[in-house]
Design a protein around this motif. Structure first.
Motif, PDB file in Angstrom:
ATOM      1  N   GLY A   9     -37.048  76.403 -14.728  1.00 43.59           N
ATOM      2  CA  GLY A   9     -36.767  77.757 -14.873  1.00 43.59           C
ATOM      3  C   GLY A   9     -36.291  78.077 -13.477  1.00 43.59           C
ATOM      4  O   GLY A   9     -35.787  77.422 -12.499  1.00 43.59           O
ATOM      5  N   ALA A  10     -35.998  79.462 -13.190  1.00 44.89           N
ATOM      6  CA  ALA A  10     -35.403  80.123 -12.246  1.00 44.89           C
ATOM      7  C   ALA A  10     -36.491  79.706 -10.792  1.00 44.89           C
ATOM      8  O   ALA A  10     -35.882  79.239  -9.858  1.00 44.89           O
ATOM      9  N   GLY A  11     -37.699  80.158 -10.981  1.00 45.64           N
ATOM     10  CA  GLY A  11     -38.583  79.918  -9.696  1.00 45.64           C
ATOM     11  C   GLY A  11     -38.137  80.349  -8.542  1.00 45.64           C
ATOM     12  O   GLY A  11     -37.211  81.469  -8.369  1.00 45.64           O
ATOM     13  N   PRO A  36     -20.508  87.391  -8.095  1.00 45.42           N
ATOM     14  CA  PRO A  36     -20.098  86.220  -7.656  1.00 45.42           C
ATOM     15  C   PRO A  36     -20.197  85.922  -6.207  1.00 45.42           C
ATOM     16  O   PRO A  36     -19.701  84.828  -5.839  1.00 45.42           O
ATOM     17  N   ASP A  37     -20.672  86.908  -5.434  1.00 47.86           N
ATOM     18  CA  ASP A  37     -20.919  86.671  -3.948  1.00 47.86           C
ATOM     19  C   ASP A  37     -22.425  86.367  -3.639  1.00 47.86           C
ATOM     20  O   ASP A  37     -22.841  86.283  -2.553  1.00 47.86           O
ATOM     21  N   SER A  38     -23.337  86.352  -4.684  1.00 48.34           N
ATOM     22  CA  SER A  38     -24.833  86.162  -4.468  1.00 48.34           C
ATOM     23  C   SER A  38     -25.184  85.174  -5.404  1.00 48.34           C
ATOM     24  O   SER A  38     -25.449  85.530  -6.632  1.00 48.34           O
ATOM     25  N   LEU A  44     -30.785  84.998 -10.772  1.00 49.38           N
ATOM     26  CA  LEU A  44     -31.821  86.175 -11.656  1.00 49.38           C
ATOM     27  C   LEU A  44     -31.134  86.646 -12.860  1.00 49.38           C
ATOM     28  O   LEU A  44     -31.593  86.709 -13.930  1.00 49.38           O
ATOM     29  N   GLU A  45     -29.938  86.944 -12.649  1.00 49.36           N
ATOM     30  CA  GLU A  45     -29.220  87.469 -14.014  1.00 49.36           C
ATOM     31  C   GLU A  45     -29.088  86.467 -15.146  1.00 49.36           C
ATOM     32  O   GLU A  45     -29.443  86.880 -16.381  1.00 49.36           O
ATOM     33  N   THR A  49     -31.301  86.217 -19.573  1.00 47.32           N
ATOM     34  CA  THR A  49     -31.199  86.124 -20.895  1.00 47.32           C
ATOM     35  C   THR A  49     -31.891  84.804 -21.459  1.00 47.32           C
ATOM     36  O   THR A  49     -32.154  84.840 -22.648  1.00 47.32           O
ATOM     37  N   GLY A  50     -32.320  84.026 -20.802  1.00 49.75           N
ATOM     38  CA  GLY A  50     -33.347  82.774 -21.190  1.00 49.75           C
ATOM     39  C   GLY A  50     -34.266  83.407 -21.533  1.00 49.75           C
ATOM     40  O   GLY A  50     -34.968  82.965 -22.598  1.00 49.75           O
TER      41      GLY A  50
END
Length: 248
Positions: A9-11, A36-38, A44-45, A49-50
């Protein structure tokens, strides 16, 4: 070269990728996101979708670790190429991804360099998550291609996790072998005759052997007769020898 992978997961992934235990952390690539710079916002983005697919593990993560010394010869292009090779074998081509390079001192005090690659698993083509089945086997194939393409020394075709799984499977097969032998023994026991129901008892078998032995023991009278005949033959040969005759 060592490749290790999992789904996650992102966590606090962005925090982990930039934690201060690394001497150097550098973003090499962010592909397909609106940021593209972060790295943090991109993660997070990609995780959103997941979540739409109802998954708590929307990412596929792989670390790529060249052997000591060979990591120092890797160029920027080769690092990205190694990520491309891995994603091809994992069926993740075209998925949004990021690549982060880490450098820190190894146990020998020498700097070691490796990369972490994270892919979004959500497929916009069918709205499902890309499967992670046979992941370790696929990473072995990716590792072989990288070593051949980069001219690196060939290493064993498993990582530590793969080796642990192989040992577990080996133990399971051994256990199955023992179970199979036990089943054969049980079937034999079920179908073997009951000793207590045999036609003859032990005493009857002893008596039968005794009878067979007694039937083949020579009669004492015959034994004495044979001895007398042997002595007579010997005396006859002695007389003939004394008379200068050849014994019969």
């Amino acid at each position: 070269m060592l490749l290790k992978g999992n789904t996650r997961g992102a966590g606090s992934w962005a925090e982990y990728l930039f934690k201060n235990t690394n001497d150097r952390a550098q973003v090499l690539d962010i592909r397909g996101t609106s940021f593209p710079d972060s790295l943090a916002q991109s993660i997070l983005e990609m995780s959103l979708t997941g979540a739409q697919a109802g998954s708590t593990k929307p990412f596929m993560s792989v670390s790529i670790n060249p052997s000591p010394g060979e990591d120092r010869t890797m160029t920027y292009e080769q690092w990205l190429r190694s990520a491309d090779i891995a994603e091809k074998w994992l069926g993740l081509e075209g998925q949004r991804r990021f690549v982060v390079l880490h450098e820190k001192k190894g146990k020998d005090g020498e700097p070691r360099t490796h990369i972490h690659v994270g892919w979004e698993r959500y497929s916009r083509e069918d709205g499902k998550l890309i499967s992670d089945s046979h992941m370790r086997h696929r990473l072995v194939q990716a590792k072989i291609q990288m070593e051949l393409e980069f001219g690196h020394k060939r290493t064993k075709d498993y990582d530590r996790q793969h080796y642990a799984i192989a040992k577990r499977i080996e133990a399971e097969l051994e256990a199955q072998g023992r179970m199979a032998k036990r089943e054969v023994a049980d079937r034999f026991a079920e179908n073997s005759p009951d000793i207590s129901k045999r036609e003859t008892t032990r005493q009857e078998r002893v008596d039968r052997v005794a009878r067979l032995f007694s039937d083949n023991v020579p009669d004492p009278a015959d034994k004495e007769s044979n001895l007398r005949r042997i002595l007579e033959d010997q005396e006859k040969r002695d007389r003939e020898r004394d008379q200068g005759q050849e014994p019969d």
